[in-house]
Design a protein around this motif. Structure first.
Motif, PDB file in Angstrom:
ATOM      1  N   SER A 107      22.159  -6.098   4.865  1.00  0.00           N
ATOM      2  CA  SER A 107      21.266  -7.212   4.507  1.00  0.00           C
ATOM      3  C   SER A 107      19.974  -7.166   5.313  1.00  0.00           C
ATOM      4  N   VAL A 108      20.095  -6.856   6.596  1.00  0.00           N
ATOM      5  CA  VAL A 108      18.910  -6.747   7.447  1.00  0.00           C
ATOM      6  C   VAL A 108      18.028  -5.604   6.962  1.00  0.00           C
ATOM      7  N   LEU A 109      18.629  -4.462   6.670  1.00  0.00           N
ATOM      8  CA  LEU A 109      17.855  -3.317   6.200  1.00  0.00           C
ATOM      9  C   LEU A 109      17.189  -3.615   4.851  1.00  0.00           C
ATOM     10  N   PHE A 110      17.896  -4.295   3.956  1.00  0.00           N
ATOM     11  CA  PHE A 110      17.321  -4.667   2.659  1.00  0.00           C
ATOM     12  C   PHE A 110      16.104  -5.579   2.835  1.00  0.00           C
ATOM     13  N   ALA A 111      16.179  -6.497   3.790  1.00  0.00           N
ATOM     14  CA  ALA A 111      15.084  -7.443   4.009  1.00  0.00           C
ATOM     15  C   ALA A 111      13.798  -6.751   4.445  1.00  0.00           C
ATOM     16  N   HIS A 112      13.918  -5.559   5.025  1.00  0.00           N
ATOM     17  CA  HIS A 112      12.758  -4.826   5.527  1.00  0.00           C
ATOM     18  C   HIS A 112      12.538  -3.506   4.784  1.00  0.00           C
ATOM     19  N   ALA A 113      13.255  -3.272   3.716  1.00  0.00           N
ATOM     20  CA  ALA A 113      13.311  -1.965   3.050  1.00  0.00           C
ATOM     21  C   ALA A 113      11.946  -1.409   2.660  1.00  0.00           C
ATOM     22  N   ASP A 114      11.033  -2.262   2.264  1.00  0.00           N
ATOM     23  CA  ASP A 114       9.743  -1.776   1.774  1.00  0.00           C
ATOM     24  C   ASP A 114       8.892  -1.099   2.841  1.00  0.00           C
ATOM     25  N   ARG A 115       9.259  -1.234   4.109  1.00  0.00           N
ATOM     26  CA  ARG A 115       8.467  -0.616   5.173  1.00  0.00           C
ATOM     27  C   ARG A 115       9.271   0.305   6.078  1.00  0.00           C
ATOM     28  N   LEU A 116      10.480   0.644   5.659  1.00  0.00           N
ATOM     29  CA  LEU A 116      11.363   1.461   6.495  1.00  0.00           C
ATOM     30  C   LEU A 116      11.476   2.896   6.024  1.00  0.00           C
ATOM     31  N   GLN A 117      11.563   3.798   7.005  1.00  0.00           N
ATOM     32  CA  GLN A 117      12.022   5.165   6.790  1.00  0.00           C
ATOM     33  C   GLN A 117      13.305   5.260   7.616  1.00  0.00           C
ATOM     34  N   LEU A 118      14.401   5.573   6.971  1.00  0.00           N
ATOM     35  CA  LEU A 118      15.703   5.608   7.644  1.00  0.00           C
ATOM     36  C   LEU A 118      16.152   7.047   7.835  1.00  0.00           C
ATOM     37  N   LEU A 119      16.560   7.373   9.045  1.00  0.00           N
ATOM     38  CA  LEU A 119      17.156   8.663   9.352  1.00  0.00           C
ATOM     39  C   LEU A 119      18.651   8.427   9.495  1.00  0.00           C
ATOM     40  N   VAL A 120      19.463   9.121   8.676  1.00  0.00           N
ATOM     41  CA  VAL A 120      20.904   8.849   8.655  1.00  0.00           C
ATOM     42  C   VAL A 120      21.716  10.138   8.668  1.00  0.00           C
ATOM     43  N   THR A 121      22.974   9.982   9.019  1.00  0.00           N
ATOM     44  CA  THR A 121      23.931  11.086   8.976  1.00  0.00           C
ATOM     45  C   THR A 121      24.682  11.048   7.649  1.00  0.00           C
ATOM     46  N   PRO A 122      25.437  12.102   7.338  1.00  0.00           N
ATOM     47  CA  PRO A 122      26.235  12.094   6.111  1.00  0.00           C
ATOM     48  C   PRO A 122      27.243  10.941   6.059  1.00  0.00           C
ATOM     49  N   LEU A 123      27.599  10.367   7.200  1.00  0.00           N
ATOM     50  CA  LEU A 123      28.522   9.227   7.223  1.00  0.00           C
ATOM     51  C   LEU A 123      27.912   7.999   6.550  1.00  0.00           C
ATOM     52  N   LEU A 124      26.639   7.739   6.813  1.00  0.00           N
ATOM     53  CA  LEU A 124      25.998   6.533   6.276  1.00  0.00           C
ATOM     54  C   LEU A 124      25.328   6.725   4.922  1.00  0.00           C
ATOM     55  N   GLU A 125      24.973   7.937   4.592  1.00  0.00           N
ATOM     56  CA  GLU A 125      24.234   8.173   3.352  1.00  0.00           C
ATOM     57  C   GLU A 125      24.915   7.590   2.108  1.00  0.00           C
ATOM     58  N   PRO A 126      26.231   7.789   1.919  1.00  0.00           N
ATOM     59  CA  PRO A 126      26.865   7.208   0.720  1.00  0.00           C
ATOM     60  C   PRO A 126      26.819   5.676   0.698  1.00  0.00           C
ATOM     61  N   VAL A 127      26.919   5.047   1.855  1.00  0.00           N
ATOM     62  CA  VAL A 127      26.869   3.579   1.925  1.00  0.00           C
ATOM     63  C   VAL A 127      25.496   3.095   1.462  1.00  0.00           C
ATOM     64  N   LEU A 128      24.446   3.765   1.917  1.00  0.00           N
ATOM     65  CA  LEU A 128      23.099   3.365   1.531  1.00  0.00           C
ATOM     66  C   LEU A 128      22.838   3.645   0.055  1.00  0.00           C
ATOM     67  N   THR A 129      23.415   4.717  -0.466  1.00  0.00           N
ATOM     68  CA  THR A 129      23.242   5.067  -1.874  1.00  0.00           C
ATOM     69  C   THR A 129      23.965   4.063  -2.773  1.00  0.00           C
ATOM     70  N   VAL A 130      25.222   3.803  -2.485  1.00  0.00           N
ATOM     71  CA  VAL A 130      26.013   2.873  -3.310  1.00  0.00           C
ATOM     72  C   VAL A 130      25.429   1.468  -3.271  1.00  0.00           C
ATOM     73  N   SER A 131      24.906   1.065  -2.116  1.00  0.00           N
ATOM     74  CA  SER A 131      24.344  -0.279  -1.985  1.00  0.00           C
ATOM     75  C   SER A 131      23.014  -0.417  -2.730  1.00  0.00           C
ATOM     76  N   GLY A 132      22.358   0.714  -3.026  1.00  0.00           N
ATOM     77  CA  GLY A 132      21.065   0.685  -3.688  1.00  0.00           C
ATOM     78  C   GLY A 132      19.885   0.725  -2.727  1.00  0.00           C
ATOM     79  N   LEU A 133      20.156   0.787  -1.433  1.00  0.00           N
ATOM     80  CA  LEU A 133      19.076   0.798  -0.454  1.00  0.00           C
ATOM     81  C   LEU A 133      18.207   2.050  -0.562  1.00  0.00           C
ATOM     82  N   THR A 134      18.795   3.151  -0.999  1.00  0.00           N
ATOM     83  CA  THR A 134      18.008   4.389  -1.142  1.00  0.00           C
ATOM     84  C   THR A 134      16.951   4.267  -2.244  1.00  0.00           C
ATOM     85  N   ASP A 135      17.109   3.300  -3.128  1.00  0.00           N
ATOM     86  CA  ASP A 135      16.109   3.065  -4.165  1.00  0.00           C
ATOM     87  C   ASP A 135      14.917   2.261  -3.647  1.00  0.00           C
ATOM     88  N   LEU A 136      15.092   1.598  -2.495  1.00  0.00           N
ATOM     89  CA  LEU A 136      14.056   0.715  -1.966  1.00  0.00           C
ATOM     90  C   LEU A 136      13.389   1.227  -0.697  1.00  0.00           C
TER      91      LEU A 136
END
Length: 108
Positions: free
Chosen positions: A60-89
């Motif tokens: 929720s915190v990441l979504f609130a700031h998504a328009d100005r974030l660049q996220l560096l993630v590991t393979p552990l978190l990538e699917p969570v961000l993809t399924v949640s839709g955060l990778t689209d924002l």
């Protein structure tokens, strides 16, 4: 009880704010992440490569700031961000199997 979370703020050579996050992000400490992001205007590179757990409060915190974030993630978190839709924002850079990040580099 608050789950351990470390937040370290800095600047990249180009002046972009960089926030390195390590530990677990959950409802007990998501407010600290929100405060750290709220403290900086403009684009922020968030290095989540040290995050071992991320729940919906953290998302929720990441979504609130998504328009100005660049996220560096590991393979552990990538699917969570993809399924949640955060990778689209937000811009998400996932580490590859050789553990070298795609640009931008992790925070100094």
């Amino acid at each position: 009880m608050t789950t351990p979370l470390t937040l370290t703020s800095g600047r990249r050579p180009d002046g972009t704010v960089c926030l390195t996050v390590a530990g677990e992000i959950d409802m007990s400490n998501a407010g600290s992440l929100a405060e750290a992001l709220d403290a900086h205007a403009g684009p922020v590179v968030v290095d989540l490569t040290g995050v071992e757990y991320l729940d919906s409060a953290g998302l929720s915190v990441l979504f609130a700031h998504a328009d100005r974030l660049q996220l560096l993630v590991t393979p552990l978190l990538e699917p969570v961000l993809t399924v949640s839709g955060l990778t689209d924002l937000a811009t998400v850079h996932a580490l590859g199997p050789d553990h070298r990040p795609s640009p931008p580099r992790p925070c100094p």
